[in-house]
Write a protein that holds these residues in place. Structure first.
Motif, mmCIF file in Angstrom:
data_model
loop_
_atom_site.group_PDB
_atom_site.id
_atom_site.type_symbol
_atom_site.label_atom_id
_atom_site.label_comp_id
_atom_site.label_asym_id
_atom_site.label_seq_id
_atom_site.Cartn_x
_atom_site.Cartn_y
_atom_site.Cartn_z
ATOM 1 N N GLY A 244 0.883 -1.270 0.102
ATOM 2 C CA GLY A 244 0.141 -0.029 -0.011
ATOM 3 C C GLY A 244 0.816 1.402 0.078
ATOM 4 O O GLY A 244 1.556 1.673 0.972
ATOM 5 N N GLY A 245 0.929 1.550 -1.115
ATOM 6 C CA GLY A 245 1.783 2.838 -1.466
ATOM 7 C C GLY A 245 3.319 2.874 -0.997
ATOM 8 O O GLY A 245 4.084 3.993 -0.618
ATOM 9 N N ILE A 246 4.064 1.663 -1.318
ATOM 10 C CA ILE A 246 5.370 1.489 -1.184
ATOM 11 C C ILE A 246 6.306 2.174 -2.377
ATOM 12 O O ILE A 246 6.043 1.637 -3.410
ATOM 13 N N MET A 247 6.818 3.172 -2.081
ATOM 14 C CA MET A 247 7.509 3.961 -3.361
ATOM 15 C C MET A 247 9.153 4.014 -3.225
ATOM 16 O O MET A 247 9.773 4.732 -3.808
ATOM 17 N N SER A 248 9.421 3.703 -1.980
ATOM 18 C CA SER A 248 10.887 3.853 -1.490
ATOM 19 C C SER A 248 11.559 2.756 -0.605
ATOM 20 O O SER A 248 10.426 2.113 0.130
ATOM 21 N N THR A 249 12.572 2.706 -0.356
ATOM 22 C CA THR A 249 13.202 1.725 0.740
ATOM 23 C C THR A 249 12.646 2.186 2.170
ATOM 24 O O THR A 249 12.227 1.261 2.778
ATOM 25 N N SER A 250 12.789 3.439 2.196
ATOM 26 C CA SER A 250 12.221 3.695 3.788
ATOM 27 C C SER A 250 10.688 3.485 3.728
ATOM 28 O O SER A 250 10.338 2.964 4.959
ATOM 29 N N ASP A 251 9.806 3.614 2.825
ATOM 30 C CA ASP A 251 8.443 3.124 2.816
ATOM 31 C C ASP A 251 8.354 1.380 3.365
ATOM 32 O O ASP A 251 7.580 1.056 4.294
ATOM 33 N N ALA A 252 9.201 0.589 2.672
ATOM 34 C CA ALA A 252 9.325 -0.775 2.915
ATOM 35 C C ALA A 252 9.795 -1.155 4.180
ATOM 36 O O ALA A 252 9.119 -1.664 5.202
ATOM 37 N N LEU A 253 10.735 -0.141 4.617
ATOM 38 C CA LEU A 253 11.248 -0.204 5.865
ATOM 39 C C LEU A 253 10.122 -0.125 7.010
ATOM 40 O O LEU A 253 10.185 -0.777 8.159
ATOM 41 N N GLU A 254 9.293 0.950 6.939
ATOM 42 C CA GLU A 254 8.239 1.368 7.801
ATOM 43 C C GLU A 254 7.177 -0.136 7.924
ATOM 44 O O GLU A 254 6.757 -0.146 9.241
ATOM 45 N N PHE A 255 6.759 -0.677 6.866
ATOM 46 C CA PHE A 255 6.107 -2.143 6.848
ATOM 47 C C PHE A 255 6.761 -3.151 7.760
ATOM 48 O O PHE A 255 6.197 -3.863 8.479
ATOM 49 N N PHE A 256 7.875 -3.227 7.394
ATOM 50 C CA PHE A 256 8.840 -4.289 8.110
ATOM 51 C C PHE A 256 8.562 -3.974 9.764
ATOM 52 O O PHE A 256 8.249 -4.859 10.582
ATOM 53 N N LEU A 257 8.852 -2.572 10.232
ATOM 54 C CA LEU A 257 8.713 -2.226 11.664
ATOM 55 C C LEU A 257 7.587 -2.493 12.058
ATOM 56 O O LEU A 257 7.394 -2.738 13.206
ATOM 57 N N CYS A 258 6.474 -2.468 11.387
ATOM 58 C CA CYS A 258 5.070 -2.527 11.758
ATOM 59 C C CYS A 258 4.551 -4.081 11.735
ATOM 60 O O CYS A 258 3.654 -4.204 12.388
ATOM 61 N N GLY A 259 5.328 -5.040 11.091
ATOM 62 C CA GLY A 259 5.106 -6.301 11.456
ATOM 63 C C GLY A 259 5.337 -7.261 9.964
ATOM 64 O O GLY A 259 4.800 -8.463 10.071
ATOM 65 N N ALA A 260 5.400 -6.539 8.919
ATOM 66 C CA ALA A 260 5.130 -7.276 7.653
ATOM 67 C C ALA A 260 6.589 -8.171 7.708
ATOM 68 O O ALA A 260 7.791 -7.761 7.740
ATOM 69 N N THR A 261 6.475 -9.563 7.012
ATOM 70 C CA THR A 261 7.646 -10.343 6.856
ATOM 71 C C THR A 261 8.115 -10.044 5.399
ATOM 72 O O THR A 261 9.467 -10.405 5.258
ATOM 73 N N ALA A 262 7.175 -9.842 4.696
ATOM 74 C CA ALA A 262 7.659 -9.413 3.102
ATOM 75 C C ALA A 262 6.939 -8.158 2.897
ATOM 76 O O ALA A 262 5.855 -7.885 3.338
ATOM 77 N N VAL A 263 7.250 -7.522 1.953
ATOM 78 C CA VAL A 263 6.378 -6.441 1.095
ATOM 79 C C VAL A 263 6.349 -6.393 -0.126
ATOM 80 O O VAL A 263 6.938 -7.285 -0.854
ATOM 81 N N ALA A 264 5.252 -5.804 -0.762
ATOM 82 C CA ALA A 264 4.798 -5.796 -2.281
ATOM 83 C C ALA A 264 4.702 -4.336 -2.672
ATOM 84 O O ALA A 264 4.171 -3.504 -2.083
ATOM 85 N N VAL A 265 5.453 -4.159 -4.043
ATOM 86 C CA VAL A 265 5.176 -2.973 -4.736
ATOM 87 C C VAL A 265 4.104 -3.215 -5.547
ATOM 88 O O VAL A 265 4.046 -3.873 -6.533
ATOM 89 N N GLY A 266 3.089 -2.140 -5.614
ATOM 90 C CA GLY A 266 1.981 -2.108 -6.592
ATOM 91 C C GLY A 266 2.070 -1.056 -7.530
ATOM 92 O O GLY A 266 2.850 -0.982 -8.350
ATOM 93 N N THR A 267 1.496 0.227 -7.126
ATOM 94 C CA THR A 267 1.490 1.453 -7.796
ATOM 95 C C THR A 267 2.749 1.857 -8.268
ATOM 96 O O THR A 267 2.956 2.566 -9.431
ATOM 97 N N GLY A 268 3.798 1.784 -7.317
ATOM 98 C CA GLY A 268 5.191 2.214 -7.806
ATOM 99 C C GLY A 268 5.676 1.471 -9.142
ATOM 100 O O GLY A 268 6.558 2.134 -9.698
ATOM 101 N N ASN A 269 5.200 0.520 -9.286
ATOM 102 C CA ASN A 269 5.652 -0.277 -10.736
ATOM 103 C C ASN A 269 5.419 0.543 -11.791
ATOM 104 O O ASN A 269 6.053 0.489 -12.912
ATOM 105 N N PHE A 270 4.415 1.411 -11.742
ATOM 106 C CA PHE A 270 3.834 2.171 -12.935
ATOM 107 C C PHE A 270 4.622 3.471 -13.033
ATOM 108 O O PHE A 270 4.652 4.121 -14.039
ATOM 109 N N VAL A 271 5.517 3.693 -11.863
ATOM 110 C CA VAL A 271 6.258 4.953 -11.912
ATOM 111 C C VAL A 271 7.573 4.743 -12.463
ATOM 112 O O VAL A 271 8.236 5.297 -13.157
#
Ligand SMILES: Cc1cc2nc3c(=O)[nH]c(=O)nc-3n(C[C@H](O)[C@H](O)[C@H](O)COP(=O)(O)O)c2cc1C
Length: 306
Positions: A244-271
């Motif tokens: 959900g809205g991951i556009m950068s490494t720091s966005d991804a890090l926020e998800f890990f800190l909240c409890g994600a074991t992995a992250v997925a990039v969606g809308t960011g692929n269009f950019v």
């Protein structure tokens, strides 16, 4: 030394925890000349139904101030075509494949999952945001009973494969539905799907999208997604794929800190179609800079004491 990015998602071992989000990276092969598919943790395929679907009338996407709206309507070539043409090619390239299954009935979900499992995919994601034709078009993710019935059918069809239930946050109570799918055999969760939205064409005085409404994604939904990951991680012991809205490494890090074991990039692929692999490289750099030797140290770390 390079930090360890390997994660284990309910038995699915991935060399890194950065995936593509369903529907935003086609079937992966479309990007093979542009992106090193082997450098992505896993490719999550566009959602597939048993038979081919045309999808919704155009326009089907429009940009919004902090993201985009889409109303693709599950256009796809149908399970037989994807199973015979796409999956073998991705396997030949050594790509980890997570199939996203969809359907209009519980039985259809089960059949699509059975076909993908037989084709040798590495895991199944269950798209619970589909309309249940037998129940007047309510989405399967709306009620505990429907979400559990679909998950149980997919669980049974998937054999030993991990099954990730993909939930939105607008259908019903998130924790209640997450609990129901966990009880029905989900191995983990994918969070979150798009939020409902609408854009207006002022000149023509009508909605922009041919389908009138669409799903909102991108940076606008990141705080909602982080909230969902936080809640579900805290309540259940199962792994979460956060998006959900991951556009950068720091966005991804926020998800890990909240409890994600992995992250997925969606809308960011269009950019930037290479964003997934750039985030993998970015994580290596960020962890090394902070002397973190293993990404697993960060998973859920923001909960300490909370
Ligand atoms: C154009 C588009 C198509 C999508 N198609 C699917 C789909 O087929 N199945 C699915 O589960 N999610 C689908 N999604 C939702 C994404 O997988 C993801 O959950 C959501 O967009 C939030 O992530 P993001 O903000 O990084 O895009 C789609 C999203 C977009 C933008």
């Amino acid at each position: 030394m390079k930090p360890d990015l390997e994660v284990n998602l309910a038995g699915l071992r991935l060399k890194n925890p950065v995936l593509t989000a369903s529907g935003t990276f086609g079937f992966g092969l479309e990007y093979a000349r542009l992106v090193d598919l082997g450098a992505i943790g896993a490719v999550v395929l566009k959602s597939v139904t048993l038979h081919s679907r045309q999808g919704n009338p155009p326009p089907r996407v429009t940009e919004t101030p902090a993201g985009m709206l889409n109303s693709i309507g599950l256009e796809n070539p149908g399970a037989p075509a994807v199973v015979s043409k796409v999956v073998p090619e991705l396997k030949r390239l050594g790509v980890k494949v997570i199939a996203s299954v969809a359907g209009e009935t519980v039985e259809e979900y089960g059949e699509v999952a059975r076909r993908f499992a037989a084709a040798g995919v590495d895991a199944i994601e269950v798209n619970l945001s589909c309309p249940n034709v037998a129940r007047g078009g309510l989405t399967f993710g709306c009620t505990r009973g429907m979400a559990a019935a679909v998950t149980a059918a997919v669980r049974q069809a998937a054999g030993d494969l991990p099954v990730f239930a993909k939930l939105g946050v607008t259908g019903g109570n998130l924790l209640e539905i997450a609990g129901a799918v966990a009880e029905a055999g989900a191995s983990g969760f994918s969070l979150i799907n798009t939020l409902p939205g609408l854009a207006v064409d002022l000149r023509q005085r009508r909605p922009v999208l041919g389908n009138v409404t669409g799903g909102l994604s991108g940076p606008a939904i990141k705080p909602v997604a982080l909230w969902a990951v936080w809640q579900v991680y805290k309540a259940f012991k199962l792994p979460v794929i956060g998006m959900g809205g991951i556009m950068s490494t720091s966005d991804a890090l926020e998800f890990f800190l909240c409890g994600a074991t992995a992250v997925a990039v969606g809308t960011g692929n269009f950019v930037n179609p290479r964003l997934t692999t750039e985030i993998v490289a970015g994580l290596e750099k960020a962890l090394a800079a902070e002397h973190v030797s293993d990404i697993k140290e960060l998973i859920g770390a923001a909960h300490n004491g909370k």
